[in-house]
Design a protein around this motif. Structure first.
Motif, PDB file in Angstrom:
ATOM      1  N   THR A 218       0.800  -1.230   0.000  1.00  0.00           N
ATOM      2  CA  THR A 218       0.000   0.000   0.000  1.00  0.00           C
ATOM      3  C   THR A 218       0.832   1.279   0.000  1.00  0.00           C
ATOM      4  O   THR A 218       0.280   2.371   0.123  1.00  0.00           O
ATOM      5  N   ILE A 219       2.136   1.191  -0.152  1.00  0.00           N
ATOM      6  CA  ILE A 219       2.992   2.362  -0.070  1.00  0.00           C
ATOM      7  C   ILE A 219       2.706   3.372  -1.187  1.00  0.00           C
ATOM      8  O   ILE A 219       2.958   4.569  -1.035  1.00  0.00           O
ATOM      9  N   ALA A 220       2.160   2.901  -2.312  1.00  0.00           N
ATOM     10  CA  ALA A 220       1.865   3.807  -3.425  1.00  0.00           C
ATOM     11  C   ALA A 220       0.412   4.270  -3.423  1.00  0.00           C
ATOM     12  O   ALA A 220      -0.007   5.003  -4.324  1.00  0.00           O
ATOM     13  N   GLY A 221      -0.368   3.856  -2.434  1.00  0.00           N
ATOM     14  CA  GLY A 221      -1.762   4.278  -2.342  1.00  0.00           C
ATOM     15  C   GLY A 221      -1.869   5.751  -1.966  1.00  0.00           C
ATOM     16  O   GLY A 221      -0.941   6.336  -1.398  1.00  0.00           O
ATOM     17  N   SER A 402      12.206  12.807  -7.187  1.00  0.00           N
ATOM     18  CA  SER A 402      10.871  13.322  -6.903  1.00  0.00           C
ATOM     19  C   SER A 402      10.134  12.342  -6.007  1.00  0.00           C
ATOM     20  O   SER A 402      10.466  11.149  -5.962  1.00  0.00           O
ATOM     21  N   LEU A 403       9.139  12.838  -5.301  1.00  0.00           N
ATOM     22  CA  LEU A 403       8.346  11.950  -4.456  1.00  0.00           C
ATOM     23  C   LEU A 403       7.659  10.889  -5.308  1.00  0.00           C
ATOM     24  O   LEU A 403       7.590   9.720  -4.916  1.00  0.00           O
ATOM     25  N   GLN A 404       7.192  11.280  -6.482  1.00  0.00           N
ATOM     26  CA  GLN A 404       6.524  10.335  -7.382  1.00  0.00           C
ATOM     27  C   GLN A 404       7.455   9.194  -7.767  1.00  0.00           C
ATOM     28  O   GLN A 404       7.072   8.017  -7.711  1.00  0.00           O
ATOM     29  N   ASP A 405       8.683   9.529  -8.143  1.00  0.00           N
ATOM     30  CA  ASP A 405       9.643   8.486  -8.527  1.00  0.00           C
ATOM     31  C   ASP A 405      10.064   7.661  -7.316  1.00  0.00           C
ATOM     32  O   ASP A 405      10.276   6.442  -7.415  1.00  0.00           O
ATOM     33  N   GLY A 406      10.187   8.331  -6.175  1.00  0.00           N
ATOM     34  CA  GLY A 406      10.561   7.603  -4.963  1.00  0.00           C
ATOM     35  C   GLY A 406       9.514   6.590  -4.559  1.00  0.00           C
ATOM     36  O   GLY A 406       9.837   5.453  -4.189  1.00  0.00           O
ATOM     37  N   VAL A 407       8.250   6.990  -4.621  1.00  0.00           N
ATOM     38  CA  VAL A 407       7.159   6.078  -4.281  1.00  0.00           C
ATOM     39  C   VAL A 407       7.098   4.910  -5.257  1.00  0.00           C
ATOM     40  O   VAL A 407       6.865   3.760  -4.853  1.00  0.00           O
ATOM     41  N   LYS A 408       7.324   5.192  -6.526  1.00  0.00           N
ATOM     42  CA  LYS A 408       7.327   4.123  -7.528  1.00  0.00           C
ATOM     43  C   LYS A 408       8.424   3.105  -7.224  1.00  0.00           C
ATOM     44  O   LYS A 408       8.199   1.887  -7.290  1.00  0.00           O
ATOM     45  N   ALA A 409       9.610   3.600  -6.882  1.00  0.00           N
ATOM     46  CA  ALA A 409      10.723   2.708  -6.546  1.00  0.00           C
ATOM     47  C   ALA A 409      10.413   1.904  -5.286  1.00  0.00           C
ATOM     48  O   ALA A 409      10.736   0.708  -5.197  1.00  0.00           O
ATOM     49  N   ASP A 411       7.427   1.056  -4.181  1.00  0.00           N
ATOM     50  CA  ASP A 411       6.390   0.089  -4.531  1.00  0.00           C
ATOM     51  C   ASP A 411       7.000  -1.153  -5.164  1.00  0.00           C
ATOM     52  O   ASP A 411       6.661  -2.293  -4.812  1.00  0.00           O
ATOM     53  N   GLU A 412       7.923  -0.949  -6.068  1.00  0.00           N
ATOM     54  CA  GLU A 412       8.558  -2.075  -6.760  1.00  0.00           C
ATOM     55  C   GLU A 412       9.462  -2.876  -5.827  1.00  0.00           C
ATOM     56  O   GLU A 412       9.461  -4.112  -5.849  1.00  0.00           O
ATOM     57  N   ALA A 413      10.223  -2.172  -4.992  1.00  0.00           N
ATOM     58  CA  ALA A 413      11.144  -2.856  -4.084  1.00  0.00           C
ATOM     59  C   ALA A 413      10.400  -3.656  -3.024  1.00  0.00           C
ATOM     60  O   ALA A 413      10.775  -4.790  -2.693  1.00  0.00           O
ATOM     61  N   MET A 414       9.327  -3.082  -2.481  1.00  0.00           N
ATOM     62  CA  MET A 414       8.566  -3.776  -1.447  1.00  0.00           C
ATOM     63  C   MET A 414       7.820  -4.981  -2.017  1.00  0.00           C
ATOM     64  O   MET A 414       7.682  -6.008  -1.345  1.00  0.00           O
ATOM     65  N   ALA A 415       7.356  -4.865  -3.250  1.00  0.00           N
ATOM     66  CA  ALA A 415       6.664  -5.983  -3.895  1.00  0.00           C
ATOM     67  C   ALA A 415       7.602  -7.191  -4.021  1.00  0.00           C
ATOM     68  O   ALA A 415       7.144  -8.344  -3.922  1.00  0.00           O
ATOM     69  N   LYS A 416       8.877  -6.940  -4.209  1.00  0.00           N
ATOM     70  CA  LYS A 416       9.840  -8.047  -4.307  1.00  0.00           C
ATOM     71  C   LYS A 416      10.075  -8.708  -2.960  1.00  0.00           C
ATOM     72  O   LYS A 416      10.368  -9.909  -2.885  1.00  0.00           O
ATOM     73  N   LEU A 417       9.943  -7.927  -1.882  1.00  0.00           N
ATOM     74  CA  LEU A 417      10.172  -8.479  -0.545  1.00  0.00           C
ATOM     75  C   LEU A 417       8.981  -9.315  -0.063  1.00  0.00           C
ATOM     76  O   LEU A 417       9.150 -10.198   0.772  1.00  0.00           O
ATOM     77  N   VAL A 418       7.785  -8.995  -0.580  1.00  0.00           N
ATOM     78  CA  VAL A 418       6.580  -9.776  -0.241  1.00  0.00           C
ATOM     79  C   VAL A 418       5.917 -10.213  -1.557  1.00  0.00           C
ATOM     80  O   VAL A 418       4.892  -9.677  -1.953  1.00  0.00           O
ATOM     81  N   PRO A 419       6.519 -11.152  -2.255  1.00  0.00           N
ATOM     82  CA  PRO A 419       6.081 -11.522  -3.605  1.00  0.00           C
ATOM     83  C   PRO A 419       4.659 -12.073  -3.703  1.00  0.00           C
ATOM     84  O   PRO A 419       4.083 -12.073  -4.789  1.00  0.00           O
ATOM     85  N   ASP A 420       4.111 -12.532  -2.594  1.00  0.00           N
ATOM     86  CA  ASP A 420       2.752 -13.055  -2.655  1.00  0.00           C
ATOM     87  C   ASP A 420       1.701 -11.968  -2.386  1.00  0.00           C
ATOM     88  O   ASP A 420       0.503 -12.245  -2.336  1.00  0.00           O
ATOM     89  N   PHE A 421       2.156 -10.715  -2.254  1.00  0.00           N
ATOM     90  CA  PHE A 421       1.237  -9.582  -2.090  1.00  0.00           C
ATOM     91  C   PHE A 421       0.963  -8.950  -3.446  1.00  0.00           C
ATOM     92  O   PHE A 421       1.814  -8.982  -4.331  1.00  0.00           O
ATOM     93  N   THR A 422      -0.200  -8.331  -3.610  1.00  0.00           N
ATOM     94  CA  THR A 422      -0.520  -7.599  -4.829  1.00  0.00           C
ATOM     95  C   THR A 422      -0.162  -6.125  -4.636  1.00  0.00           C
ATOM     96  O   THR A 422       0.021  -5.672  -3.501  1.00  0.00           O
TER      97      THR A 422
END
Length: 423
Positions: A218-221, A402-409, A411-422
């Motif tokens: 939810t970091i990019a929400g 930028s905050l936008q680019d930081g949040v995108k990064a 989101d991608e990094a956290m998704a790799k740490l919890v691969p079974d999350f959407t």
């Protein structure tokens, strides 16, 4: 959350290898005492002497058990225990940071403690702290000390600026910082760029890095982005200290606060004794402690840290039994009171907050803000999510990203740490 401690010398490493023996740590003779090994991760200078003294008290009261005490640097202990447990040679007892507890439980390294002597006084412990020691419905640690983040401030500087109470919202904090700069001629607030210290901004919007119930990152929400926008906005403006992204940022911020060069920061109780060493808090009553400001959701929240005592599942029955007895002693009201009085740390059970303990204004102040602390989700990977934040947030704070680019990064990094999350 304790900061890392400097690396040990080779002799300490050799000592660890010699004492990481788990169930094989025998007594030397069949009718002798059972010897257990405890890896303690407390500060070797300021805190460890208290734990060493308690070990001696335990041995004096329990002639059938001996404890081999080993102080392991906090920043090395997680990997060392993981390696030792994987090789079936871990210590019988570990002082486990709350974030490590579910991770090691998931690997099968910790013994479930429900119904054992270790949790005989379960009703005395704060429920949220017991929750942090659980995984998959079972309890794998007994809370030893706890902590959370609070808004800490210099009462004298605030009074000089005409401010009579701590800010209740981040907006009020910005106004107070400007007033302090104008009237007291020092910065009013110094924010941290570390991920852990950004958590209150997420909680203040009713969100987190992940939603465990729905298994979603939810970091990019929108709520999280709003919280991070507020966080970023506290690095520039009247009375707001510019972002410090150097390797020594933590020390710089702390030194400025304790010596009256900045009026307020967000900090935890592990710094109580160091606050008092600064020129600004020779009078301990000058230290103001309040709940972190609330976000737009009207809610204030801070992360909960601390340490549990856990028992190695690979030890034999005799060593496990001795270890359970040791846990019960170390986390008793009497022991926790002694730890609090000597180390200025927060007990995890209500009956340990005696008049003597709460006479310390630092402990009393942090006790009052514990109600706003948020227990970590029962997710072994949760603590690892601060890693990407520690990488990206400094770049966002000082304008490299930028905050936008930081949040995108993120989101991608956290998704790799919890691969079974959407996402």
């Amino acid at each position: 959350m304790r900061r890392g401690i400097a690396a040990t010398a080779l002799v300490a490493t050799l000592a660890l290898a010699a004492t990481a023996c788990g169930g094989d740590s025998g007594s030397g003779k069949a009718d002798g005492p059972t010897t257990i090994t405890w890896w303690d991760t407390s500060n070797a200078t300021n805190e460890a002497p208290t734990y060493r003294a308690l070990v001696k008290e335990f041995e004096a009261a329990n002639k059938g058990v001996k404890v081999t005490y080993v102080n392991v640097p906090f920043d090395q202990a997680q990997n060392k225990f993981d390696t030792a447990a994987g090789a079936k040679g871990a210590p019988d007892v570990l002082r486990s940071e709350v974030g490590w507890t579910p991770a090691f439980a998931k690997k099968g390294y910790f013994l479930p403690l429900d119904g054992t002597e270790a949790l005989k006084d379960k009703a005395q412990f704060e429920p949220n702290l017991l929750k942090q020691a659980q995984f998959d419905g079972k309890t794998y640690g007994v809370p030893l000390v706890t902590d959370t983040l609070a808004f800490v401030y210099n009462k004298a500087i605030f009074a000089k600026a005409g401010i009579t109470k701590a800010p209740a919202t981040w907006g009020e904090l910005k106004s107070d910082a400007a007033a302090v700069k104008s009237k007291a001629k020092v910065d009013g607030y110094w924010a941290s760029t570390a991920g852990y210290y950004a958590q209150p901004f997420l909680y203040g919007e009713g969100t987190d890095t992940v939603d465990l119930a729905h298994k979603k990152v939810t970091i990019a929400g929108a709520p999280a982005v709003k919280g991070l926008e507020t966080w970023k906005g506290l690095f520039s403006g009247p009375g707001l200290h510019k972002p410090d992204t150097t390797a020594d940022a933590y020390a710089h911020q702390q030194d400025a606060f304790v010596n009256g060069k900045v009026a307020s920061i967000i900090q935890g109780p592990w710094e109580i004794t160091n606050f008092y060493k600064g020129s600004a808090f020779k009078d301990k009553k000058n230290l103001g402690i309040a709940t972190v400001p609330a976000g737009s959701a009207g809610k204030a929240g801070a992360p909960t840290g601390g340490h549990n005592l856990a028992v190695y599942a690979g030890s034999d029955k005799a060593h496990q039994a001795a270890s359970l007895k040791f846990l019960n002693f170390m986390t008793s009201a009497k022991s926790q009171e002694q730890i609090a009085l000597k180390n200025s740390t927060l007990p995890t059970r209500s009956d340990a907050y005696t008049p003597g303990v709460t006479a310390d204004p630092g402990i009393a102040g942090f006790q009052k803000v514990l109600s706003a602390s948020q227990p970590r989700p029962e997710l072994p990977e949760y603590s690892s999510l601060w890693g990407p934040m520690d990488t990206e947030l400094p770049k966002v704070a000082d304008g490299r990203e930028s905050l936008q680019d930081g949040v995108k990064a993120l989101d991608e990094a956290m998704a790799k740490l919890v691969p079974d999350f959407t996402k």
